[in-house]
Design an enzyme around this catalytic site. Structure first.
Site, PDB file in Angstrom:
ATOM      1  N   LYS A  73       0.969  -1.432   0.109  1.00 38.55           N
ATOM      2  CA  LYS A  73       0.183  -0.056  -0.114  1.00 38.55           C
ATOM      3  C   LYS A  73       1.194   1.093   0.448  1.00 38.55           C
ATOM      4  O   LYS A  73       0.940   2.008  -0.685  1.00 38.55           O
ATOM      5  CB  LYS A  73      -0.640  -0.456   0.659  1.00 38.55           C
ATOM      6  CG  LYS A  73      -2.358  -1.317   1.443  1.00 38.55           C
ATOM      7  CD  LYS A  73      -2.954  -0.937   2.522  1.00 38.55           C
ATOM      8  CE  LYS A  73      -1.901  -1.104   3.943  1.00 38.55           C
ATOM      9  NZ  LYS A  73      -1.116  -2.209   4.160  1.00 38.55           N
ATOM     10  N   ARG A  89      -9.603   1.110   8.483  1.00 36.05           N
ATOM     11  CA  ARG A  89      -9.492  -0.237   8.973  1.00 36.05           C
ATOM     12  C   ARG A  89     -10.749  -1.145   9.464  1.00 36.05           C
ATOM     13  O   ARG A  89      -9.782  -2.205  10.086  1.00 36.05           O
ATOM     14  CB  ARG A  89      -8.110  -0.306   9.416  1.00 36.05           C
ATOM     15  CG  ARG A  89      -7.128  -0.646   8.994  1.00 36.05           C
ATOM     16  CD  ARG A  89      -5.694  -0.174  10.213  1.00 36.05           C
ATOM     17  NE  ARG A  89      -4.606  -0.999  10.326  1.00 36.05           N
ATOM     18  CZ  ARG A  89      -3.622  -0.435   9.200  1.00 36.05           C
ATOM     19  NH1 ARG A  89      -3.281   0.646   8.634  1.00 36.05           N
ATOM     20  NH2 ARG A  89      -2.359  -1.403   9.375  1.00 36.05           N
ATOM     21  N   ARG A 102      11.936  -5.164   5.106  1.00 39.33           N
ATOM     22  CA  ARG A 102      11.816  -4.072   4.352  1.00 39.33           C
ATOM     23  C   ARG A 102      12.461  -2.792   5.540  1.00 39.33           C
ATOM     24  O   ARG A 102      13.037  -3.674   6.066  1.00 39.33           O
ATOM     25  CB  ARG A 102      10.182  -3.639   4.975  1.00 39.33           C
ATOM     26  CG  ARG A 102       9.821  -1.875   5.062  1.00 39.33           C
ATOM     27  CD  ARG A 102       8.347  -1.765   5.348  1.00 39.33           C
ATOM     28  NE  ARG A 102       7.742  -1.744   6.166  1.00 39.33           N
ATOM     29  CZ  ARG A 102       6.675  -2.413   6.503  1.00 39.33           C
ATOM     30  NH1 ARG A 102       5.510  -1.441   5.116  1.00 39.33           N
ATOM     31  NH2 ARG A 102       6.214  -2.879   7.455  1.00 39.33           N
ATOM     32  N   ARG A 118      11.125  -0.879  11.077  1.00 34.02           N
ATOM     33  CA  ARG A 118      10.047  -0.106  11.687  1.00 34.02           C
ATOM     34  C   ARG A 118      10.115  -1.053  12.620  1.00 34.02           C
ATOM     35  O   ARG A 118      10.232  -1.870  12.948  1.00 34.02           O
ATOM     36  CB  ARG A 118       8.687   0.039  10.945  1.00 34.02           C
ATOM     37  CG  ARG A 118       8.309   1.122  10.692  1.00 34.02           C
ATOM     38  CD  ARG A 118       7.058   0.711   9.656  1.00 34.02           C
ATOM     39  NE  ARG A 118       5.919  -0.119  10.016  1.00 34.02           N
ATOM     40  CZ  ARG A 118       4.956  -0.045   9.434  1.00 34.02           C
ATOM     41  NH1 ARG A 118       4.695   0.131   8.169  1.00 34.02           N
ATOM     42  NH2 ARG A 118       3.882  -0.339  10.186  1.00 34.02           N
ATOM     43  N   ARG A 168      -0.838  -8.404  13.287  1.00 40.69           N
ATOM     44  CA  ARG A 168      -0.962  -7.109  11.882  1.00 40.69           C
ATOM     45  C   ARG A 168      -1.636  -8.009  11.325  1.00 40.69           C
ATOM     46  O   ARG A 168      -3.031  -7.872  10.992  1.00 40.69           O
ATOM     47  CB  ARG A 168      -0.024  -6.935  12.058  1.00 40.69           C
ATOM     48  CG  ARG A 168       0.589  -5.835  12.986  1.00 40.69           C
ATOM     49  CD  ARG A 168       1.764  -4.352  12.435  1.00 40.69           C
ATOM     50  NE  ARG A 168       1.653  -4.489  10.986  1.00 40.69           N
ATOM     51  CZ  ARG A 168       3.189  -4.166  10.251  1.00 40.69           C
ATOM     52  NH1 ARG A 168       4.808  -4.731  11.454  1.00 40.69           N
ATOM     53  NH2 ARG A 168       3.050  -3.792   9.330  1.00 40.69           N
TER      54      ARG A 168
HETATM   55  P1  AP5 Z   1       5.226  -1.707   1.728  1.00 39.23           P
HETATM   56  O1  AP5 Z   1       3.994  -0.313   0.169  1.00 39.23           O
HETATM   57  O2  AP5 Z   1       5.653  -1.116   3.176  1.00 39.23           O
HETATM   58  O3  AP5 Z   1       3.498  -1.881   2.094  1.00 39.23           O
HETATM   59  P2  AP5 Z   1       1.987  -2.191   2.942  1.00 39.23           P
HETATM   60  O4  AP5 Z   1       1.795  -2.846   2.599  1.00 39.23           O
HETATM   61  O5  AP5 Z   1       2.394  -0.209   3.506  1.00 39.23           O
HETATM   62  O6  AP5 Z   1       2.442  -2.631   4.573  1.00 39.23           O
HETATM   63  P3  AP5 Z   1       2.330  -1.744   6.045  1.00 39.23           P
HETATM   64  O7  AP5 Z   1       3.452  -2.692   6.828  1.00 39.23           O
HETATM   65  O8  AP5 Z   1       2.711   0.010   6.101  1.00 39.23           O
HETATM   66  O9  AP5 Z   1       1.288  -1.517   6.837  1.00 39.23           O
HETATM   67  P4  AP5 Z   1       0.213  -1.902   7.783  1.00 39.23           P
HETATM   68  O10 AP5 Z   1      -0.948  -1.783   7.397  1.00 39.23           O
HETATM   69  O11 AP5 Z   1       0.771  -3.195   8.703  1.00 39.23           O
HETATM   70  O12 AP5 Z   1       0.858  -0.672   7.946  1.00 39.23           O
HETATM   71  P5  AP5 Z   1       0.875   0.603   9.109  1.00 39.23           P
HETATM   72  O13 AP5 Z   1       2.250   1.743   9.004  1.00 39.23           O
HETATM   73  O14 AP5 Z   1      -0.591   1.510   8.023  1.00 39.23           O
HETATM   74  O15 AP5 Z   1       5.614  -3.101   1.094  1.00 39.23           O
HETATM   75  C1  AP5 Z   1       6.562  -3.742   2.125  1.00 39.23           C
HETATM   76  C2  AP5 Z   1       7.752  -4.948   1.433  1.00 39.23           C
HETATM   77  O16 AP5 Z   1       7.787  -5.433  -0.026  1.00 39.23           O
HETATM   78  C3  AP5 Z   1       8.376  -3.002   1.549  1.00 39.23           C
HETATM   79  O17 AP5 Z   1       9.856  -3.427   1.634  1.00 39.23           O
HETATM   80  C4  AP5 Z   1       8.641  -3.023  -0.260  1.00 39.23           C
HETATM   81  O18 AP5 Z   1       9.760  -2.798  -1.290  1.00 39.23           O
HETATM   82  C5  AP5 Z   1       8.071  -4.414  -0.577  1.00 39.23           C
HETATM   83  N1  AP5 Z   1       6.895  -4.526  -1.615  1.00 39.23           N
HETATM   84  C6  AP5 Z   1       6.431  -3.330  -2.088  1.00 39.23           C
HETATM   85  N2  AP5 Z   1       5.461  -4.155  -2.928  1.00 39.23           N
HETATM   86  C7  AP5 Z   1       6.481  -4.862  -3.725  1.00 39.23           C
HETATM   87  C8  AP5 Z   1       6.209  -5.835  -4.789  1.00 39.23           C
HETATM   88  N3  AP5 Z   1       4.952  -5.580  -6.003  1.00 39.23           N
HETATM   89  N4  AP5 Z   1       7.053  -6.828  -5.300  1.00 39.23           N
HETATM   90  C9  AP5 Z   1       8.059  -6.764  -4.197  1.00 39.23           C
HETATM   91  N5  AP5 Z   1       8.169  -6.036  -3.187  1.00 39.23           N
HETATM   92  C10 AP5 Z   1       7.059  -5.442  -2.628  1.00 39.23           C
HETATM   93  O19 AP5 Z   1       0.129   0.570  10.131  1.00 39.23           O
HETATM   94  C11 AP5 Z   1       1.099   0.255  11.946  1.00 39.23           C
HETATM   95  C12 AP5 Z   1      -0.005   0.479  12.943  1.00 39.23           C
HETATM   96  O20 AP5 Z   1      -0.336   1.803  12.776  1.00 39.23           O
HETATM   97  C13 AP5 Z   1      -1.071  -0.733  13.106  1.00 39.23           C
HETATM   98  O21 AP5 Z   1      -0.411  -2.148  13.411  1.00 39.23           O
HETATM   99  C14 AP5 Z   1      -2.393   0.234  13.549  1.00 39.23           C
HETATM  100  O22 AP5 Z   1      -1.637   0.087  15.263  1.00 39.23           O
HETATM  101  C15 AP5 Z   1      -1.808   1.702  13.677  1.00 39.23           C
HETATM  102  N6  AP5 Z   1      -2.529   2.487  12.523  1.00 39.23           N
HETATM  103  C16 AP5 Z   1      -2.762   2.606  11.330  1.00 39.23           C
HETATM  104  N7  AP5 Z   1      -3.924   2.873  10.684  1.00 39.23           N
HETATM  105  C17 AP5 Z   1      -4.897   2.411  11.948  1.00 39.23           C
HETATM  106  C18 AP5 Z   1      -5.778   2.868  11.486  1.00 39.23           C
HETATM  107  N8  AP5 Z   1      -6.601   3.505  10.269  1.00 39.23           N
HETATM  108  N9  AP5 Z   1      -6.626   2.328  12.296  1.00 39.23           N
HETATM  109  C19 AP5 Z   1      -6.245   1.803  13.988  1.00 39.23           C
HETATM  110  N10 AP5 Z   1      -4.990   1.829  13.483  1.00 39.23           N
HETATM  111  C20 AP5 Z   1      -3.926   2.190  12.882  1.00 39.23           C
END
Ligand code: AP5
Length: 222
Positions: A15, A90, A129, A162, A173
């Site tokens: 994402k 979410r 990552r 991270r 997660r």
């Molecule tokens: P990346 O693009 O970083 O993946 P992502 O989908 O963004 O994954 P996240 O871990 O950021 O999602 P998340 O939802 O757990 O974290 P968030 O920060 O939102 O890609 C991952 C890796 O794969 C990278 O190394 C990339 O290079 C590689 N890659 C990407 N695409 C590829 C491809 N096509 N082929 C090969 N490799 C590829 O949330 C963190 C925390 O915040 C949550 O746990 C929660 O506690 C809190 N939080 C955030 N939002 C909310 C909400 N709305 N409500 C409540 N709590 C929330």
């Protein structure tokens, strides 16, 4: 009409990677709830202290504070032409709040990109990552390595992993995603907004699939 997009998918689906590219290509901001929480953590705000308790366990931050934070961000000037939402909504409550918020602004969602990927790929992606401390660019040791190990290609900023990327928290997660966020797939499919994207393809292939879908949407609804 503003271009309001959601990127939906499990942790590691890509994402954030896609949102950064789309933001540059489409000229609209990338709004990531996780990044906003991490900024609060860095600045040691009260919201950051609250969010930390949930993030370090891989749990969701409560809806009320999350919705309030996103509302404040969407009301900023740079979001007037549209926004790419990453990690929000979410939960069903967040999705309903977003609908109300956009309706209040005279706007409605353009599309929800659901990035599909099997669970077995996710841990490998998250474990490899590395993120730039300066600009937030995302790399992967194997799939998208930086030119110089440990340094960002764009600004030479140091790369970090991270805190919530330990295997235990990653697994939690992913579980929380299936329990609380996956139902949104049905929510948006019923509304005719869901665009399914094959997330196991390369980064450029996933981007092009999204750009094509936006072009089709614009052609149908100019
Ligand atoms: P990346 O693009 O970083 O993946 P992502 O989908 O963004 O994954 P996240 O871990 O950021 O999602 P998340 O939802 O757990 O974290 P968030 O920060 O939102 O890609 C991952 C890796 O794969 C990278 O190394 C990339 O290079 C590689 N890659 C990407 N695409 C590829 C491809 N096509 N082929 C090969 N490799 C590829 O949330 C963190 C925390 O915040 C949550 O746990 C929660 O506690 C809190 N939080 C955030 N939002 C909310 C909400 N709305 N409500 C409540 N709590 C929330």
């Amino acid at each position: 009409m503003p271009l309001d997009l959601i990127l939906l998918g499990p942790p590691g689906a890509g994402k954030g990677t896609q949102a950064k590219i789309l933001s540059q290509r489409l000229g609209i901001p990338h709004v990531a709830s996780g990044d906003l929480f991490r900024e609060h953590l860095r600045q040691r705000t009260a919201l950051g202290q609250l969010a930390r308790q949930y993030m370090e366990r891989g749990e969701l931050v409560p809806d009320a504070v999350t919705i309030q934070m996103i509302r404040g961000r969407l009301e900023q000037e740079d979001c007037r032409q549209g926004v790419i939402l990453d990690g929000f909504p979410r939960t069903p409550a967040q999705a309903k709040a977003l609908d109300e918020l956009l309706t209040g602004m005279g706007r409605s969602l353009t599309a929800v990109f659901y990035i599909q990927i099997r669970d077995e790929f996710l841990i490998r992606r998250l474990a490899g990552r590395w993120t730039c401390q300066v600009c937030g660019a995302v790399y992967h040791v194997e799939f998208n390595p930086p030119r110089v190990p440990g340094r960002c290609d764009l600004d030479e900023g140091p790369l970090y992993q991270r805190e919530d990327d330990t295997e235990e928290i990653q697994r939690r997660r992913i579980q929380v995603y299936h329990e609380q966020t996956a139902p949104l797939v049905w929510f948006y499919r019923e509304r005719g907004l869901l665009v399914e994207i094959e997330g196991e393809r390369s980064v450029p292939e996933v981007t092009e699939a999204m750009i094509r879908a936006i072009q089709l949407q614009r052609a149908a609804d100019p």
